[in-house]
Write a protein that holds these residues in place. Structure first.
Motif, PDB file in Angstrom:
ATOM      1  N   ARG B  14       0.796  -1.211   0.000  1.00  0.00           N
ATOM      2  CA  ARG B  14       0.000   0.000   0.000  1.00  0.00           C
ATOM      3  C   ARG B  14       0.839   1.276   0.000  1.00  0.00           C
ATOM      4  NH1 ARG B  14      -4.539  -0.984  -0.482  1.00  0.00           N
ATOM      5  NH2 ARG B  14      -5.141   1.160  -0.206  1.00  0.00           N
ATOM      6  N   LEU B  15       2.096   1.149   0.282  1.00  0.00           N
ATOM      7  CA  LEU B  15       2.937   2.338   0.266  1.00  0.00           C
ATOM      8  C   LEU B  15       3.830   2.361  -0.964  1.00  0.00           C
ATOM      9  CD1 LEU B  15       3.874   2.432   4.023  1.00  0.00           C
ATOM     10  CD2 LEU B  15       2.235   3.850   2.838  1.00  0.00           C
ATOM     11  N   PRO B  17       4.002   3.629  -4.397  1.00  0.00           N
ATOM     12  CA  PRO B  17       4.661   4.692  -5.156  1.00  0.00           C
ATOM     13  C   PRO B  17       5.390   5.654  -4.232  1.00  0.00           C
ATOM     14  CG  PRO B  17       2.273   4.671  -5.511  1.00  0.00           C
ATOM     15  CD  PRO B  17       2.567   3.792  -4.337  1.00  0.00           C
ATOM     16  N   THR B  56      -8.358  13.458   8.691  1.00  0.00           N
ATOM     17  CA  THR B  56      -8.338  12.239   7.894  1.00  0.00           C
ATOM     18  C   THR B  56      -9.295  12.337   6.723  1.00  0.00           C
ATOM     19  OG1 THR B  56      -8.097  11.165   9.995  1.00  0.00           O
ATOM     20  CG2 THR B  56      -8.373   9.750   8.082  1.00  0.00           C
ATOM     21  N   VAL B  57     -10.460  12.915   7.022  1.00  0.00           N
ATOM     22  CA  VAL B  57     -11.444  13.034   5.954  1.00  0.00           C
ATOM     23  C   VAL B  57     -10.939  13.997   4.906  1.00  0.00           C
ATOM     24  CG1 VAL B  57     -13.849  13.318   5.422  1.00  0.00           C
ATOM     25  CG2 VAL B  57     -13.155  12.833   7.744  1.00  0.00           C
ATOM     26  N   ARG B  59      -8.033  14.448   3.964  1.00  0.00           N
ATOM     27  CA  ARG B  59      -7.121  13.720   3.080  1.00  0.00           C
ATOM     28  C   ARG B  59      -7.913  12.848   2.133  1.00  0.00           C
ATOM     29  NH1 ARG B  59      -4.477  12.237   8.060  1.00  0.00           N
ATOM     30  NH2 ARG B  59      -3.201  14.028   8.512  1.00  0.00           N
ATOM     31  N   ASN B  60      -8.902  12.240   2.714  1.00  0.00           N
ATOM     32  CA  ASN B  60      -9.704  11.296   1.982  1.00  0.00           C
ATOM     33  C   ASN B  60     -10.477  12.003   0.877  1.00  0.00           C
ATOM     34  OD1 ASN B  60     -11.865   9.836   1.212  1.00  0.00           O
ATOM     35  ND2 ASN B  60     -12.678   9.544   3.265  1.00  0.00           N
ATOM     36  N   ASN B  66      -3.953  10.970  -0.951  1.00  0.00           N
ATOM     37  CA  ASN B  66      -3.757   9.533  -0.805  1.00  0.00           C
ATOM     38  C   ASN B  66      -2.378   9.104  -1.286  1.00  0.00           C
ATOM     39  OD1 ASN B  66      -6.362   9.731  -0.163  1.00  0.00           O
ATOM     40  ND2 ASN B  66      -7.152   8.671  -1.958  1.00  0.00           N
ATOM     41  N   SER B  68       0.624   8.604  -0.758  1.00  0.00           N
ATOM     42  CA  SER B  68       1.432   8.659   0.445  1.00  0.00           C
ATOM     43  C   SER B  68       2.884   8.365   0.113  1.00  0.00           C
ATOM     44  CB  SER B  68       0.925   7.621   1.429  1.00  0.00           C
ATOM     45  OG  SER B  68       0.918   6.379   0.784  1.00  0.00           O
ATOM     46  N   SER B  69       3.735   8.832   0.936  1.00  0.00           N
ATOM     47  CA  SER B  69       5.143   8.555   0.704  1.00  0.00           C
ATOM     48  C   SER B  69       5.615   7.484   1.669  1.00  0.00           C
ATOM     49  CB  SER B  69       5.968   9.815   0.883  1.00  0.00           C
ATOM     50  OG  SER B  69       6.203  10.034   2.240  1.00  0.00           O
ATOM     51  N   TYR B  82       1.056  16.559   5.274  1.00  0.00           N
ATOM     52  CA  TYR B  82      -0.049  17.043   4.453  1.00  0.00           C
ATOM     53  C   TYR B  82      -0.585  18.370   4.944  1.00  0.00           C
ATOM     54  CZ  TYR B  82       0.170  12.754   1.975  1.00  0.00           C
ATOM     55  OH  TYR B  82       0.606  11.727   1.195  1.00  0.00           O
ATOM     56  N   GLN B 114     -13.091   6.864  -5.465  1.00  0.00           N
ATOM     57  CA  GLN B 114     -11.774   6.478  -4.957  1.00  0.00           C
ATOM     58  C   GLN B 114     -11.042   5.668  -6.012  1.00  0.00           C
ATOM     59  OE1 GLN B 114     -12.582   4.481  -1.235  1.00  0.00           O
ATOM     60  NE2 GLN B 114     -12.209   6.356  -0.113  1.00  0.00           N
ATOM     61  N   GLY B 115      -9.803   6.002  -6.225  1.00  0.00           N
ATOM     62  CA  GLY B 115      -9.020   5.316  -7.232  1.00  0.00           C
ATOM     63  C   GLY B 115      -8.682   6.233  -8.401  1.00  0.00           C
ATOM     64  N   GLU B 118      -5.364   7.617  -8.271  1.00  0.00           N
ATOM     65  CA  GLU B 118      -4.267   6.733  -8.674  1.00  0.00           C
ATOM     66  C   GLU B 118      -4.092   6.739 -10.193  1.00  0.00           C
ATOM     67  OE1 GLU B 118      -2.633   5.022  -6.217  1.00  0.00           O
ATOM     68  OE2 GLU B 118      -4.059   5.016  -4.555  1.00  0.00           O
ATOM     69  N   GLN B 212      -1.382   0.496  -8.541  1.00  0.00           N
ATOM     70  CA  GLN B 212      -1.050   0.220  -7.135  1.00  0.00           C
ATOM     71  C   GLN B 212      -0.165  -1.013  -6.967  1.00  0.00           C
ATOM     72  OE1 GLN B 212      -4.021  -0.083  -4.050  1.00  0.00           O
ATOM     73  NE2 GLN B 212      -4.388   2.112  -4.046  1.00  0.00           N
TER      74      GLN B 212
END
Lengths: 213, 285
Positions: B14-15, B17, B56-57, B59-60, B66, B68-69, B82, B114-115, B118, B212
């Motif tokens: 999940r981390l 990229p 959090t929201v 960000r969401n 999303n 993330s590094s 962020y 969502q997505g 990406e 992903q």
């Protein structure tokens, strides 16, 4: 050390609205870490946790982390299949995510039952309790009442960030599943009307039937 | 009683990229918006004040955050990554957020799913890191143009009501399996026998065009092949098949859990090998 005698494998679902911390809870539970970076789950994620339950028993948990956004709703039926228990998660800082809890519970119960027809055990998680905004949680009695009404076997205030109550919640769920399984054995054996009660088999039988006709 | 726990370590897909890039300031912010003389309602304000009560929201909702590094776990500052940059500066993720926001407003039938972040991420990254500053300068507009065009071809994947139609994602997932059945029936039967549905992994592979599953430079390499092919989304199905066939020995040996982990955390990182295999499958038609 004595070798374990019994091994159990359970599929557990983790569901709830988007951004409530489902992935973070699993990450904390399985990998013992936390990241504040949010990254949406697309479809489903999968993780495995092995519990040495007692000296004789090993419990393997397949954790199915299911995307929370409404868009992925068509997918849930196939993800729910053959699960033995679930966590429904909400975010204590966002009341709307709590309002969605009953919706998730209904969705789950309508699509998934144990082989004996009963609903699976579900534990409610009030996540992000470290945020100090848990207005909802002030009344533990109300929560107990809510759980009773909606058929949850228990609830916990959790924090994936601070690692609060996640192990405890999981133990609670596994305990209920183990107890259910004993009931299941008893209820299945004398049942002659439904010989294909183990769900995988009945599923396959149905499949063959459909292919033949 | 205390139950002792153990767990397997796995690589943290999940981390994947590694793009702390998105948290850095762009050299080309939208000056019109940033100029305090113009009283535009910025996304910063909008996003904070409306639906986004908790960080959090925020960000969401913004989606792009999303991105993330990874490997930042040790950095003590990681929690603040962020935070919005000072007035007059814009982070790359804010530019991407604006692209997604405008796309969502112009396409209310799809809105934001969502997505999509990406999908837009690799496009923006490619433009915004171009060695030619003229290209860099117009990264936002160019990304918007390309994203809109790409979405015209793949948006059905993001529309729930089309899931079970001929153009929807379910059909494509089944296509992966029927192609596999054609090319490697033994492996196909194994996955069937273990009841591993394409929904368990290929949903993400297809919807996100594999973004992903691999590191960003490798994603860009794969997309190069996808976009260069006349039937690129047929080619994507072949890439997915190639990915399965390249780990066939492991899959044939593994149990359900092992195989799910292989498919969820795809083990091969050499994307050229995967593309080569996909090309072979294409030529052997």
């Amino acid at each position: 050390m004595q070798a374990p005698h019994k091994e159990h494998l359970y599929k557990l679902l983790v569901i709830g609205d988007l951004g409530v911390g489902k992935t973070s809870i699993i990450k904390r539970y399985v990998h013992q870490n936390f990241s504040s970076h949010y990254r949406a789950t697309i479809g489903v994620d999968f993780a495995l946790k092995v519990l040495h339950w007692d000296p004789e028993t090993v419990v393997r948990l397949q954790l199915w982390d299911i995307a929370g956004q409404e868009r992925f709703g068509n997918m849930t039926r196939v993800y729910y299949r053959e699960a033995m228990g679930a966590f429904i998660v909400f975010d204590v800082t966002r009341p709307a995510t709590f309002e969605a809890v009953a919706k998730w519970k209904n969705d789950l119960d309508s699509k998934l039952t144990l082989p004996n027809g009963k609903p699976v055990s579900v534990v409610l998680l009030a996540n992000k309790c470290d945020q100090g905004k848990d207005v909802l949680m002030n009344n533990g009695l109300k929560m107990d009442q809510f759980c009773k009404e909606h058929g949850f076997v228990g609830w916990f205030e959790t924090s994936a960030k601070e690692n609060i109550n996640i192990d405890e919640a999981s133990r609670c769920l596994v305990k209920h599943i183990l107890a259910n399984e004993c009931d299941l054995m008893e209820s299945i054996e004398p049942d002659v009307v439904k010989p294909h009660l183990t769900s995988t088999k009945s599923g396959k039988v149905l499949l063959i039937y459909l292919q033949v006709f | 009683q205390q139950s002792k726990t153990s767990s397997q370590t796995n690589k943290q897909r999940r981390l994947c990229p590694d793009i702390s890039f998105f948290q850095r300031a762009t050299e080309y912010p939208c000056l019109l918006i940033l100029d305090p003389q113009n009283e535009f309602e910025t996304l910063r304000k909008r996003v904070e004040q409306t639906t986004l009560k908790s960080q959090t929201v925020a960000r969401n909702r913004s989606g792009v955050t999303n991105m993330s590094s990874p490997q930042k776990n040790s950095a003590p500052s990681s929690l603040n990554e962020y935070e919005v940059l000072p007035n007059g500066c814009e982070a790359h993720w804010e530019v991407v957020e604006r692209i997604l926001f405008i796309y969502a407003k112009l396409n209310p039938g799809i809105a934001y799913v969502q997505g999509m972040n990406e999908i837009v991420g690799p496009l923006y990254y490619t433009f915004a890191t171009d060695p030619n500053s003229e290209w860099k300068e117009h990264a936002e507009a160019d990304t918007f143009f390309c994203f809109t065009n790409l979405m015209a071809e793949i948006r059905d994947n993001f529309i729930k009501s089309l899931d079970d139609s001929q153009c929807g994602i379910t059909y494509k997932m089944e296509k992966v399996y029927s192609t596999l059945k054609d090319k490697d029936v033994e492996l196909y039967l194994k996955l069937q026998e273990q009841n591993i549905k394409p929904q368990f992994f290929a949903f993400r592979w297809l919807t996100l065009l594999l973004s992903q599953e691999f590191l960003l430079p490798d994603v860009i390499r794969i997309w190069d092949s996808l976009f260069a092919d006349d039937n690129r989304f047929d080619f994507l199905l072949l890439v997915c098949c190639a990915m399965l066939m390249l780990i066939r020995e492991q899959l044939l040996e593994g149990d359900f859990t092992v195989n799910m982990r292989l498919l969820q955390d795809y083990p091969i990182t050499d994307v050229c090998q995967i593309l080569q295999k996909a090309k072979e499958l294409q030529d052997s038609k």
